[in-house]
Scaffold this active site. Structure first.
Site, mmCIF file in Angstrom:
data_model
loop_
_atom_site.group_PDB
_atom_site.id
_atom_site.type_symbol
_atom_site.label_atom_id
_atom_site.label_comp_id
_atom_site.label_asym_id
_atom_site.label_seq_id
_atom_site.Cartn_x
_atom_site.Cartn_y
_atom_site.Cartn_z
ATOM 1 N N ASP B 142 32.753 0.991 4.292
ATOM 2 C CA ASP B 142 32.399 1.844 3.148
ATOM 3 C C ASP B 142 31.231 1.298 2.334
ATOM 4 O O ASP B 142 30.642 2.021 1.546
ATOM 5 C CB ASP B 142 33.605 2.018 2.228
ATOM 6 C CG ASP B 142 34.711 2.813 2.896
ATOM 7 O OD1 ASP B 142 34.399 3.567 3.829
ATOM 8 O OD2 ASP B 142 35.874 2.675 2.479
ATOM 9 N N GLY B 187 34.485 7.515 3.775
ATOM 10 C CA GLY B 187 34.027 7.010 2.481
ATOM 11 C C GLY B 187 34.562 7.908 1.390
ATOM 12 O O GLY B 187 33.928 8.870 1.009
ATOM 13 N N GLU B 243 33.900 12.690 3.301
ATOM 14 C CA GLU B 243 35.277 13.194 3.257
ATOM 15 C C GLU B 243 35.757 13.322 1.816
ATOM 16 O O GLU B 243 36.654 14.099 1.522
ATOM 17 C CB GLU B 243 36.214 12.246 4.022
ATOM 18 C CG GLU B 243 36.259 10.836 3.444
ATOM 19 C CD GLU B 243 37.244 9.907 4.162
ATOM 20 O OE1 GLU B 243 38.158 10.389 4.842
ATOM 21 O OE2 GLU B 243 37.075 8.672 4.026
ATOM 22 N N GLN B 297 34.068 6.202 14.216
ATOM 23 C CA GLN B 297 32.913 5.648 13.497
ATOM 24 C C GLN B 297 33.124 4.214 13.052
ATOM 25 O O GLN B 297 32.176 3.514 12.755
ATOM 26 C CB GLN B 297 32.536 6.529 12.301
ATOM 27 C CG GLN B 297 33.528 6.552 11.160
ATOM 28 C CD GLN B 297 33.346 7.764 10.245
ATOM 29 O OE1 GLN B 297 32.474 7.812 9.418
ATOM 30 N NE2 GLN B 297 34.212 8.762 10.411
ATOM 31 N N ARG B 298 34.361 3.758 12.998
ATOM 32 C CA ARG B 298 34.558 2.388 12.520
ATOM 33 C C ARG B 298 34.866 1.413 13.650
ATOM 34 O O ARG B 298 34.885 0.212 13.425
ATOM 35 C CB ARG B 298 35.658 2.335 11.457
ATOM 36 C CG ARG B 298 37.029 2.676 11.949
ATOM 37 C CD ARG B 298 38.026 2.740 10.799
ATOM 38 N NE ARG B 298 39.378 2.831 11.338
ATOM 39 C CZ ARG B 298 40.456 3.107 10.637
ATOM 40 N NH1 ARG B 298 40.350 3.326 9.336
ATOM 41 N NH2 ARG B 298 41.638 3.161 11.207
#
Lengths: 415, 415
Positions: B142, B187, B243, B297-298
């Site tokens: 983040d 995030g 989000e 994505q992470r």
């Protein structure tokens, strides 16, 4: 007499359609029989609208770009979803343009519908004594084309899905709580891509724990029982479902959620995975996520299969060679001659054998319970994702080719 | 006197938390002051449950595995979401285990909550005259940690999101019909990752066309107007939303869809993107897709940022060196000393300055209309995604390390 060649792309994107285009252009540039190479922008629509570029000029002056093209996903020339009507007037219009450009070789890259175009155009040319060789190059991430061991584009999408499963499995393994992840793969009626998720299961990784293909009727009740059973054994359960799974009456599972009342104007769910997520949340009651890689699975050039890239490139060359040799109404294809070591041979086949047909997963490659695939499937799939591509990167991002960055206007045909 | 070291990981996964672990282990193995290196399984929970492995034995006999660890996503040691209660009894229990293992160096990799753990344990040790140095290593996709130029893990997630935007843009560019793609980035309260999508915009690629961060109140009406305007100029419009975007009353946009009647038992939407998709479908009426890369994505180690991997590794080493030198209640951090060329320096800072705080995007790095970011943001972001990792592949798939494949039982401590 030297004649020109024209090439187009059609249907949905894959990571390697441009590899086929690169293979076709490279062969064409070296051929002594082929004059200029033209590209239709947006497939047959571009031909009809005289939206045509000169690929010879484009790539002769930029030879290194051909390698970049080989490694760029989606469609350099743009696509269309245009099905020929079969009417005389349409044929006349097409062959008028073909004549104006002095085309002797017509090459079309695409799936089922595109092979139908190849079939119709080659039949028309033959019946009307027009000397144009029409040859197809197959592609589809769905792997549902007949007449070929596996479709170019499939291996890369398969590698993407299997990589996703592995990365999601690593991601979820870190907590010691119960969770279910549902990954929805593309493939409306053929479950090949969903099946390819099984490749993640190397090195004792149990994920994916459950695999559901559209070839077997799907029971929501059985699904719940399957998940509950796996949750007894594993903390984190990963399920891969095809977007196209259907119940025993042939109704899409994704359609089930549409029956709700929407008078409040809130959106309806569209995905099979999202619906199954709600089932597990409501009736099993652990943490659930639904993942839909959507278009990412078909355009992820950065993790394409090198095997796939090279085969697509070769199929491009083989198609142009066939046309040059006088073949028409055929498509370039490959046949697996050995699994260990993995070998293929390239050939051509009559396009009438593939157009408008669909190859689904044989029932015997799915386990009896309908929630997994067999070892035969794994043996078939394993070689197709091999090899690591050297994606060109610039400023940290994949450096794909884009026709909008080349000076297209200059290359446009004008008479 | 030689004391042992213990290390744990906590919070959500990133692509490079294991890089920090590898950096810490490598430094620890070479230190003359540090004896054995232990790992807590599932963070502080593992410590409390005596669920501890011997990392010295694990990696001394398998030195090449340390490099694999550096390039594997998620968390080798597992994670937890455990917030210390701060009660005396809990502290006593923790320090009893620390004493039993003769720990002098306690290293904890994590985000805000984990830095709170570092703060509490270091304070307790100091106040009670216990000679244990407690040092944190920061991480989060983040990028919302204060006291550091950017968080390890962020650069890789940023690279993933920017790559997605590029690949979706290539995918959608092939048709000449109007379409909108909405990509939802993680995030909840900080828009850094959403902002990073702007990096896709190199080489004249206009995507993403619109970017919405949670730092600016989101108006659905304005969003519709923005999209309509972009559709006048472009066939394919790509929107990236956080989000966590909220309306002017602070209500999450994703919550808007929850007001519906669910007596039919059909699922509710969970995503912001899915809701905005329905808005565009219903009120603009072109083809719309919502993409939610979610956990992909992470944990996408295969496309991690090399800059990020190396910085995370160095921050691991720096933290252990600080502990070895006698520092406690600090975390390892980095400061950007130059942008061209990009340079950072490593240092430590008091953990009290970061624990439980959150760094959001400054308003002046977002454009006035609230639908894009400024050039300052691009300058800040650009270096963080640079460098291509050499992910080890085997049988066509990323070959990540997995603690379940090493003989963990043998390494378990027993007295």
């Amino acid at each position: 007499m030297i004649k020109n060649m024209i090439i187009g792309q059609s249907g949905g994107p894959t990571a390697v359609i441009n590899s086929s285009l690169a293979g076709a252009i490279e062969y064409g540039l070296q051929s002594e029989k082929i004059g200029k190479i033209y590209g239709m922008l947006n497939g047959i629509e571009g031909l009809l609208d005289n939206n045509i570029v000169n690929l010879t000029e484009m790539f002769r002056s930029l030879p290194h770009e051909l390698n970049r093209l080989k490694h760029s996903p989606a469609m350099f020339l743009g696509s269309c979803r245009y099905k020929l009507s079969g009417e005389e007037e349409e044929f006349k219009k097409i062959f008028k343009v073909i004549d104006a450009y002095n085309i002797g070789y017509f090459i079309y890259i695409g799936g089922n519908d595109s092979m139908d175009t190849v079939l119709k155009l080659s039949d028309y040319a033959r019946e009307n004594g027009i000397d144009v060789k029409v040859v197809g190059i197959p592609k589809t991430i769905d792997n549902d084309l007949v007449g070929i061991d596996h479709s170019p584009g499939f291996g890369s999408a398969a590698k993407y899905i299997a990589t996703c499963v592995r990365e999601v499995a690593y991601d979820t393994s870190i907590y010691s709580i119960k969770s279910v992840h549902i990954i929805e793969a593309m493939g409306r009626d053929a479950g090949w891509l969903t099946a390819a998720s099984v490749l993640a299961r190397q090195d004792n990784m149990p994920a994916p724990h459950l695999i559901y293909l559209p070839e077997v009727p799907f029971s929501v009740e059985q699904f719940k029982e399957d998940v509950k059973k796996k949750l007894e054994e594993y903390n984190s359960v990963i399920v891969v479902v095809s977007e196209g799974i259907k119940d025993k009456n042939g109704k899409y599972i994704s359609a089930k959620q549409d029956k709700g009342d929407d008078r409040f104007g809130h959106a309806r769910l569209s995905g099979t995975g999202a619906y199954l997520k709600s089932v597990i949340e409501n009736e099993v009651g652990c943490k659930v996520r639904a993942l839909e890689p959507s278009v990412l699975q078909r355009s992820a050039g950065h993790i394409a299969s090198l095997c796939d890239v090279n085969e697509a490139f070769n199929l491009g060359s083989v198609a142009v060679r066939a046309a040059e040799e006088g073949q028409t109404g055929v498509f370039s294809t490959l046949r697996r001659t050995s699994n260990k070591p993995y070998c293929v041979e390239y050939l051509t086949e009559n396009v009438a054998t593939v157009a408008n047909m669909e190859k689904t997963v044989p029932r015997e490659w799915i386990n009896e319970e309908g929630n997994d695939v067999t070892q035969e499937m794994v043996t078939y799939l394993r070689p197709l994702i091999r090899g690591v591509v050297q994606t060109p990167f610039r400023s940290g991002l994949p450096d794909y080719i884009d026709i909008r960055h080349l000076d297209v206007k200059k290359q446009r045909y004008s008479d």
